[in-house]
Design an enzyme around this catalytic site. Structure first.
Site, mmCIF file in Angstrom:
data_model
loop_
_atom_site.group_PDB
_atom_site.id
_atom_site.type_symbol
_atom_site.label_atom_id
_atom_site.label_comp_id
_atom_site.label_asym_id
_atom_site.label_seq_id
_atom_site.Cartn_x
_atom_site.Cartn_y
_atom_site.Cartn_z
ATOM 1 N N ARG A 1 24.255 47.421 54.208
ATOM 2 C CA ARG A 1 25.323 48.695 54.304
ATOM 3 C C ARG A 1 25.444 49.415 55.622
ATOM 4 O O ARG A 1 24.801 49.143 56.389
ATOM 5 C CB ARG A 1 24.620 49.955 53.275
ATOM 6 C CG ARG A 1 24.659 49.340 51.710
ATOM 7 C CD ARG A 1 24.151 50.655 51.227
ATOM 8 N NE ARG A 1 22.947 51.003 51.234
ATOM 9 C CZ ARG A 1 22.649 52.017 52.220
ATOM 10 N NH1 ARG A 1 23.701 53.040 52.547
ATOM 11 N NH2 ARG A 1 21.313 52.424 52.484
ATOM 12 N N LYS B 1 27.317 50.458 45.514
ATOM 13 C CA LYS B 1 26.854 51.811 46.084
ATOM 14 C C LYS B 1 27.808 52.977 46.124
ATOM 15 O O LYS B 1 27.474 54.119 45.986
ATOM 16 C CB LYS B 1 26.327 51.579 47.319
ATOM 17 C CG LYS B 1 24.772 50.650 47.172
ATOM 18 C CD LYS B 1 23.869 51.378 46.129
ATOM 19 C CE LYS B 1 22.507 50.522 46.048
ATOM 20 N NZ LYS B 1 21.647 51.118 44.931
ATOM 21 N N HIS C 1 18.083 56.308 41.165
ATOM 22 C CA HIS C 1 17.767 55.049 41.801
ATOM 23 C C HIS C 1 16.772 54.437 41.273
ATOM 24 O O HIS C 1 15.593 54.711 41.794
ATOM 25 C CB HIS C 1 18.061 55.336 43.455
ATOM 26 C CG HIS C 1 18.037 54.054 44.294
ATOM 27 N ND1 HIS C 1 17.473 53.854 45.317
ATOM 28 C CD2 HIS C 1 18.392 52.844 43.819
ATOM 29 C CE1 HIS C 1 17.535 52.783 45.847
ATOM 30 N NE2 HIS C 1 18.318 51.931 45.038
ATOM 31 N N SER D 1 12.747 50.170 49.077
ATOM 32 C CA SER D 1 12.719 48.762 49.426
ATOM 33 C C SER D 1 11.204 48.644 49.638
ATOM 34 O O SER D 1 10.628 49.098 50.417
ATOM 35 C CB SER D 1 13.450 48.347 50.363
ATOM 36 O OG SER D 1 13.542 46.882 50.623
ATOM 37 N N LYS E 1 9.665 47.756 42.757
ATOM 38 C CA LYS E 1 10.381 48.241 41.787
ATOM 39 C C LYS E 1 10.805 47.487 40.953
ATOM 40 O O LYS E 1 11.016 47.273 39.644
ATOM 41 C CB LYS E 1 11.476 49.094 42.411
ATOM 42 C CG LYS E 1 12.511 49.832 41.337
ATOM 43 C CD LYS E 1 13.306 50.900 42.041
ATOM 44 C CE LYS E 1 14.162 50.368 43.190
ATOM 45 N NZ LYS E 1 15.360 49.561 42.813
ATOM 46 N N THR E 2 11.483 46.134 41.503
ATOM 47 C CA THR E 2 12.157 45.151 40.693
ATOM 48 C C THR E 2 10.704 44.183 40.120
ATOM 49 O O THR E 2 10.838 43.883 39.030
ATOM 50 C CB THR E 2 13.005 44.021 41.587
ATOM 51 O OG1 THR E 2 13.995 44.734 42.016
ATOM 52 C CG2 THR E 2 13.607 43.072 40.851
ATOM 53 N N ASP F 1 18.407 48.664 38.979
ATOM 54 C CA ASP F 1 18.629 49.649 40.174
ATOM 55 C C ASP F 1 19.351 51.060 39.908
ATOM 56 O O ASP F 1 18.794 51.992 40.632
ATOM 57 C CB ASP F 1 19.599 48.736 40.676
ATOM 58 C CG ASP F 1 19.898 49.256 42.213
ATOM 59 O OD1 ASP F 1 18.603 49.724 43.082
ATOM 60 O OD2 ASP F 1 20.731 49.340 43.024
ATOM 61 N N ARG G 1 20.933 38.399 49.343
ATOM 62 C CA ARG G 1 21.146 38.890 47.846
ATOM 63 C C ARG G 1 21.689 38.087 47.121
ATOM 64 O O ARG G 1 22.329 36.879 47.204
ATOM 65 C CB ARG G 1 21.998 40.198 48.045
ATOM 66 C CG ARG G 1 21.684 41.307 48.959
ATOM 67 C CD ARG G 1 20.695 42.370 48.061
ATOM 68 N NE ARG G 1 20.560 43.305 48.965
ATOM 69 C CZ ARG G 1 19.720 44.533 48.290
ATOM 70 N NH1 ARG G 1 19.535 44.752 46.863
ATOM 71 N NH2 ARG G 1 19.312 45.352 49.318
#
Length: 535
Positions: A61, A202, A221, A239, A243-244, A258, A324
């Site tokens: 981003r 996003k 988020h 990050s 989390k994932t 997400d 990604r």
């Protein structure tokens, strides 16, 4: 203009000023978009039918190139500053004119889709791209209407994206040739100068973050999953905090990884896909995500590929560390079929404390939860960024500051109210270091974290006794089945007790300094829950 494709909406592109495109490719399927992307030379075919897309200099981003149009209808509701940079309506119109002129006589790919799995709150969105692969990305990431819904599809927000359109900073009011501009009055986002696909998703997340709070929906988020008995848990985290990984539990149903909303009805996914980081991905560490890399329909973004075997090297970061995978969430075996869950019983806030002083798990009051939500603390470690020689504390409010158009306290107060109404438990989980900071101690064992987390989610942890941490005020369990008692007390894992005290005092000071920006926006209860430096 020629319209081809599947279920072309009666609400045509003329509404967006795109009536002069050569051919509009409407709602193409994944096979047709893959075929077009390969035929046009936009992508390379990878193992198993996945597509490799390279985005050049923009492999992530561009937060400094993101703007919100300053206009009278919403100006008073925006949190202006480094996150939400203002741009004039005049400059937006100049950039939009460039975009529309660029599309004259060219092909456009169109996806009509939804953001939001709950029909009561979903947002009809139209994504217009100049490349087929970006349209496939949109198809992966958003939710597909059925055929009858497509015929009369009326978008309430439109994203027009064209990487080959650039801005002139001297005349267009931008900081570079790249621009991501959100116009809430016109209900439109324009993206130019960057091929990074994440800007598309996003941008709509930012839109949902603006639209949902007045409807009593907390946009988050976070990842979310659901246990066999229907108990729902949400996982906040920046990050590198897990989390994932921690939400991808084979014993629980994945709602999404997400972006979610917490409505009076429960939790619902904003998306229909996943956009997973691929760095160091292996079949052993993340088998379900790894398997998607060699499946048809998956977009592999900015990863090195062997031209002979068409196999990906997820350990090669010469292009970027932000490789990604974009794929439909249904590719995950235990994914929810409708992207929805009940009201959450547990809220998990993940932090990677590289200083090694936070407890591995602790319980928060609603006021402490609001405080830590506003703080959004984690730490980066040496080697993750150029020039970083020692751990650096990072605070990203609401665990997603770059996507929050409103003031952070709007979201934090919603969290506090909903948590109290639901009597939900909130857990602060440190997935960082124990026994010392980075370079001295060791990273918390993932098996320990999963054991503690499972005990919290199934209610066993709450049945025991707790002590208040003397440095951070959180409630730490005295014991947890399967975990050595000393692990629960971070100071006891350090060989140097005085060193622990000094490092804990330093982190408390960092918390205090960061929170000064919110002091005038919270009540006395939240102020009382704030972490303070030693007197």
């Amino acid at each position: 203009m020629q319209n081809i494709g599947h279920r072309i909406s009666r609400n045509g592109l003329e509404q967006q000023g795109l009536g002069k495109v050569s051919t509009a490719h409407w709602n193409f399927s994944a096979p047709r978009l893959s075929e077009e992307a390969i035929r046009r030379g936009e992508v390379q075919l990878g193992q198993g039918g996945s597509l490799l897309a390279l985005t050049g200099s923009h492999s992530g981003r561009s937060p400094n190139d993101r703007f919100v149009v300053e206009e009278e209808t919403t100006a008073g509701e925006i949190w202006w500053g480094d996150v939400n940079r203002p741009i004039s309506e005049e400059n937006f119109e100049k950039l939009l004119a460039k975009m529309l002129k660029h599309y004259e006589g060219r092909d456009a790919f169109v996806q009509d889709c939804y953001a939001g799995a709950d029909p009561e709150y979903r947002l009809p969105v139209r994504i217009v791209t100049e490349n087929a692969w970006h349209n496939l990305f949109a198809r992966n990431m958003f939710i597909q209407p059925n055929d009858s819904e497509l015929e009369d599809f009326a978008p309430q927000f439109t994203v027009i994206q064209a990487p080959s359109v650039t801005a002139n900073p001297e005349t267009d009011g931008t900081t570079s040739e790249t621009f991501i501009v959100l116009n809430l009055k016109r209900r439109m986002v324009i993206v130019g100068g960057s091929g990074y696909a994440g800007e598309i998703k996003k941008s709509i997340f930012s839109v949902m973050n603006f639209l949902m709070p007045p409807r009593d929906v907390l946009p988050m988020h976070c990842s979310a999953n659901m246990g066999p008995d229907g108990d729902t848990a949400i996982f906040f985290g920046l990050s590198g905090t897990g989390k994932t990984t921690l939400s991808a539990d084979s014993t629980r149903t994945l709602i999404g990884d997400d972006e979610h909303g917490w409505s009076p009805n429960g939790i619902f996914n904003f998306e229909g896909g996943c956009y997973a980081k691929s760095i160091n991905l292996t079949a052993e560490t993340e088998p379900e995500i790894f398997a998607t890399a060699s499946r048809f329909g998956t977009i592999v973004e900015n990863v090195m590929m062997d031209p002979a075997t068409r196999l990906y090297d997820f350990f090669d970061t010469s292009l970027t560390e932000n490789g990604r995978l974009s794929y439909d969430v249904s590719e995950i075996p235990n994914a929810s079929p409708d992207g929805r869950g009940g009201l959450p019983q547990n809220i998990v806030m993940l932090t990677c404390d590289a200083f090694g002083v936070l407890p591995p798990i602790s319980q928060l009051t609603p006021e402490q939860a609001m405080y830590h939500f506003l703080s959004g603390y984690t730490a980066k470690v040496a080697g993750t960024e150029r020039g970083l020689k020692e751990p650096a504390a990072t605070f990203s409010t609401c665990f997603g500051a770059p996507f929050m158009p409103r003031h952070p306290t709007v979201y934090a107060q919603l969290l506090r109210d909903k948590m109290a109404a639901q009597n939900a438990k909130c857990w602060l989980v440190n997935t960082g270091w124990s026994g010392g900071g980075y370079g001295v101690g060791e990273r918390m064992q993932i098996a320990y974290t999963r054991t503690m987390l499972n005990a919290a989610l199934d209610g066993r942890l709450e049945q025991g006794s707790f002590r208040q941490d003397p440095n951070f005020g959180v409630l730490v369990p005295e014991a947890c089945p399967g975990i050595p008692d000393e692990v629960l007390n971070p100071k006891s894992t350090w060989s140097d007790g005085a060193g622990y005290d000094a490092q804990a005092a330093d982190l408390r000071k960092r918390f205090e300094v960061n929170f000064t920006q919110f002091e005038d926006h919270v009540d006395t209860e939240v102020k009382a829950a704030a972490i303070r430096a030693a007197a």
